[in-house]
Design a protein around this motif. Sequence first.
Motif, PDB file in Angstrom:
ATOM      1  N   HIS A 151     106.923  66.318  75.270  1.00  0.00           N
ATOM      2  CA  HIS A 151     106.224  65.035  75.275  1.00  0.00           C
ATOM      3  C   HIS A 151     104.718  65.246  75.422  1.00  0.00           C
ATOM      4  CE1 HIS A 151     105.741  60.741  75.763  1.00  0.00           C
ATOM      5  NE2 HIS A 151     105.116  60.911  76.920  1.00  0.00           N
ATOM      6  N   ALA A 152     104.333  66.156  76.311  1.00  0.00           N
ATOM      7  CA  ALA A 152     102.909  66.439  76.488  1.00  0.00           C
ATOM      8  C   ALA A 152     102.306  67.032  75.225  1.00  0.00           C
ATOM      9  CB  ALA A 152     102.714  67.400  77.666  1.00  0.00           C
ATOM     10  N   ALA A 153     103.059  67.910  74.563  1.00  0.00           N
ATOM     11  CA  ALA A 153     102.562  68.512  73.320  1.00  0.00           C
ATOM     12  C   ALA A 153     102.322  67.452  72.264  1.00  0.00           C
ATOM     13  CB  ALA A 153     103.556  69.555  72.822  1.00  0.00           C
ATOM     14  N   ARG A 154     103.226  66.490  72.168  1.00  0.00           N
ATOM     15  CA  ARG A 154     103.043  65.423  71.176  1.00  0.00           C
ATOM     16  C   ARG A 154     101.826  64.579  71.503  1.00  0.00           C
ATOM     17  NH1 ARG A 154     107.164  60.518  69.936  1.00  0.00           N
ATOM     18  NH2 ARG A 154     106.119  59.756  71.804  1.00  0.00           N
ATOM     19  N   LEU A 155     101.615  64.278  72.795  1.00  0.00           N
ATOM     20  CA  LEU A 155     100.443  63.495  73.186  1.00  0.00           C
ATOM     21  C   LEU A 155      99.149  64.226  72.840  1.00  0.00           C
ATOM     22  CD1 LEU A 155     101.553  62.114  76.689  1.00  0.00           C
ATOM     23  CD2 LEU A 155     101.498  60.897  74.494  1.00  0.00           C
ATOM     24  N   LYS A 156      99.179  65.552  72.919  1.00  0.00           N
ATOM     25  CA  LYS A 156      98.004  66.362  72.601  1.00  0.00           C
ATOM     26  C   LYS A 156      97.833  66.592  71.097  1.00  0.00           C
ATOM     27  CE  LYS A 156      97.451  70.093  75.012  1.00  0.00           C
ATOM     28  NZ  LYS A 156      97.830  71.363  75.680  1.00  0.00           N
TER      29      LYS A 156
END
Length: 366
Positions: A151-156
């Motif tokens: 999820h964090a990777a997608r936000l970034k």
Amino acid sequence: MTVLDQHVWQPRTDPAPLLPDPEPYRLLGTPEAGALDAGLLTTMYGQLVRGRRYNRQATALTKQGRLAVYPSSTGQEACEVAAALALEPRDWLFPSYRDTLAAVARGVDPVEALTLLRGDWHTGYDPREHRVAPLSTPLATQLPHAVGLAHAARLKGDDVVALAMVGDGGTSEGDFHEALNFAAVWRSPVVFLVQNNGFAISVPLAKQTAAPSLAHKAVGYGIPGRLVDGNDIAAVHAVLTEAVARAREGGGPTLVEAITYRMDAHTNADDATRYREDAEVEAWREHDPIAVLERAMRERDLLDDAMVRDTEQDAERMAAALRERMNEDAVLDPMDLFAHVYAEPTPQLREQAAMLRAELEAEAQS
């Protein structure tokens, strides 16, 4: 106007496309197997044979006192190898305690992958080097971690997919449900691979769930469920590759249940004869993942006796190197116990480290 009048209670998704097939998906031994890439099958075969030898050598190391414990994945090698091969280098693998082989197939050093089970370090390898999270001994705790990273990777804006592995026993943990629910709601790029080997230690699946299959649980979260023959490496690889691609394209998570079998005991400390019959184990030997792939490759003249011999010899060289390196006594610093736990040590850890340091200094002076 009531809530029911607004129809907000209705399902947001048609459940029919989310349901798994009635029978586990298979490729090897079917007409579709003729179109499988020969190079990929050869790679898979080599990895399976090496994996089987790795499992046997690691099990032997426990008997020699070189490992504290080893949860063998003998019989489940197809799931382990397929999971590693389905990912791109930029993706992340989140293994459970039984998935040492998946970490090795992903590129982790065989000795470093065993360091946790040897009792030397919290984890014996750099997770960032091969993008393999630390082996997880607590059940299912790696699943929320995988969701958080993805999820964090997608936000970034990073093009990253996480593949999280868990056993059928782990699906009874709250972490499993929390991870799937969060990933589904936020369409996180995660693939959940459940290796259903029939038992949570000694507890059979029928005493864990009344669902038609574990893959059916996906419908409750609004994500697709896939059921696959976990001893058919080509089928597992195809299903996982499709799920990884779907996640990467923004389609959200997929729950994959691979039907397989743990040929060995839960660990070297377990007596499997107390809860299953030898006849059951022997029946599953007929569906050994190596034998299944070997038959399919021989039918296409992709494998002969010389190739089998060469592959086995390569596996023996790997096992010999593993024995030699594991027979070396590691030089350990007790203070390493506090290293790499938190980026900034907590007050409690600093206090504990000071206590240990004082004890070591006192011991050295006595």
